[in-house]
Design a protein around this motif. Structure first.
Motif, PDB file in Angstrom:
ATOM      1  N   LEU A 173     -29.900   4.405  54.560  1.00  0.00           N
ATOM      2  CA  LEU A 173     -29.735   5.758  55.085  1.00  0.00           C
ATOM      3  C   LEU A 173     -30.713   6.021  56.225  1.00  0.00           C
ATOM      4  CD1 LEU A 173     -28.297   8.546  54.558  1.00  0.00           C
ATOM      5  CD2 LEU A 173     -30.280   9.122  53.145  1.00  0.00           C
TER       6      LEU A 173
ATOM      7  N   GLN B 233     -37.648   1.743  51.599  1.00  0.00           N
ATOM      8  CA  GLN B 233     -36.754   2.495  50.722  1.00  0.00           C
ATOM      9  C   GLN B 233     -37.201   2.259  49.285  1.00  0.00           C
ATOM     10  OE1 GLN B 233     -32.579   1.639  51.147  1.00  0.00           O
ATOM     11  NE2 GLN B 233     -31.973   3.075  49.540  1.00  0.00           N
TER      12      GLN B 233
ATOM     13  N   GLY C 180     -29.336  11.949  51.024  1.00  0.00           N
ATOM     14  CA  GLY C 180     -28.096  11.529  50.389  1.00  0.00           C
ATOM     15  C   GLY C 180     -26.911  12.137  51.107  1.00  0.00           C
TER      16      GLY C 180
ATOM     17  N   ASN D 263     -30.461  14.041  57.478  1.00  0.00           N
ATOM     18  CA  ASN D 263     -30.443  12.572  57.460  1.00  0.00           C
ATOM     19  C   ASN D 263     -30.625  12.023  58.872  1.00  0.00           C
ATOM     20  OD1 ASN D 263     -29.976  12.577  54.702  1.00  0.00           O
ATOM     21  ND2 ASN D 263     -27.765  12.311  54.905  1.00  0.00           N
TER      22      ASN D 263
ATOM     23  N   ASP E 281     -32.884   7.244  48.719  1.00  0.00           N
ATOM     24  CA  ASP E 281     -31.492   7.651  48.871  1.00  0.00           C
ATOM     25  C   ASP E 281     -30.950   7.942  47.472  1.00  0.00           C
ATOM     26  OD1 ASP E 281     -28.811   7.968  49.342  1.00  0.00           O
ATOM     27  OD2 ASP E 281     -28.576   6.162  50.562  1.00  0.00           O
TER      28      ASP E 281
END
Length: 294
Positions: free
Chosen positions: A83, A89, A120, A157, A184
């Motif tokens: 993402l 991450q 998300g 995002n 995410d």
């Protein structure tokens, strides 16, 4: 008054087994299956990401004459990508290890600081009985976790991704020494359920002390850590921005900062969470105390 007949041992055994079967079915339906679904999805995602990274590395190092003999990496617009690019991450099973924190939430030393973007994609509307099942399940469904409007999810995002890209090229603009990472919630619902966070948010972690010595096989320190989460979009900002309406001779009008500007102001300076809370924004705080309070 005649007493009620007591069930026979056979019936009592049947009733007990039926009740236990009901509890087992409930546990499987609401706990085990949702947990396995979330865990297997996350493992599959990170396995694929690592496979693609290895494939890219192998393809980049191979001799040009051998490129046709090995598997070619898929194009970036057709592959699975994180993402947010170019920052760690976090994974649900080892996020504390990734951030150099102890399992109890304390830190090995003071001065550690992180900003974690919680992102998300928009939640998907499900029909009965899946919506009922998701509402009662103890673990969230993967893929589709953002509780805000679609345009808000997409804007933040994109805004945080641009912010990371900007700091890679204009790092001197940032005065805060906090590290950046992201989670995410589409991929790691177990992490987001554990933290009780819903996209879009920013989480702030800071080891502040006091510290204590912990005895064990190896003597180590444990320092108090503050965990804060900030809801996005922000209600108020510590600055205002103006744009001219009506051309060069127009009127300056105050406009609320964009998603990228909001996250940029949060991660740029130290001491922001306390200031935001004082200004009426939603800031949630949990403290992992190294020294129990009396």
């Amino acid at each position: 008054m005649p007493s009620l007949p007591f069930p026979s041992p056979k019936k009592l055994c049947i009733y007990t087994l039926s009740f236990l079967s009901f509890l087992l079915t409930l546990a499987i339906t609401l706990f085990i299956i949702p947990w396995y679904r979330a865990h297997s999805y996350e493992v599959s995602y990170f396995t694929e990401i690592l496979r693609l990274e290895d494939l890219d590395s192998e393809y980049a190092s191979v001799d040009i004459r051998e490129m046709l003999d090995i598997e070619q990496p898929p194009a970036y617009n057709t592959r699975r990508t994180p993402l947010i690019q170019d920052i760690p991450q976090l994974r649900s099973w080892d996020w504390q290890e990734m951030m150099r924190l102890h399992p109890d939430g304390t830190a090995p030393y003071t001065g550690q600081e992180f900003w974690i973007y919680v992102g998300g994609t928009p939640k998907k509307s499900l029909s009965f009985p899946f919506n009922w099942w998701d509402n009662l399940s103890l673990f969230s469904r993967p893929a589709g976790s953002c509780v805000d409007e679609d345009y808000i999810c997409a804007a933040f995002n994109r805004g945080f991704d641009r912010l990371v890209e900007r700091y890679h090229t204009h790092g001197k603009e940032r005065t805060s020494g906090a590290s950046l990472a992201f989670v995410d919630c589409d991929v790691s619902p177990l992490f987001c359920d554990e933290w009780a966070v819903d996209p879009v948010m920013l989480a702030h972690i800071e080891s502040v002390g006091p510290c204590r010595k912990v005895k064990g096989e190896v003597m180590r320190a444990a320092c108090t850590v503050k965990y804060r989460s900030v809801s996005l979009p922000l209600k108020t900002m510590p600055f205002s921005r103006k744009e001219m309406v009506g051309g060069k001779k127009g009127v300056p009008v105050e406009v609320f900062p964009s998603a990228e500007e909001q996250v940029r102001q949060l991660v740029m300076w130290d001491g922001v969470p306390a200031a935001l809370q004082a200004m009426g924004n939603e800031v949630f705080e949990v403290v992992a105390d190294a020294i129990p309070r009396k």
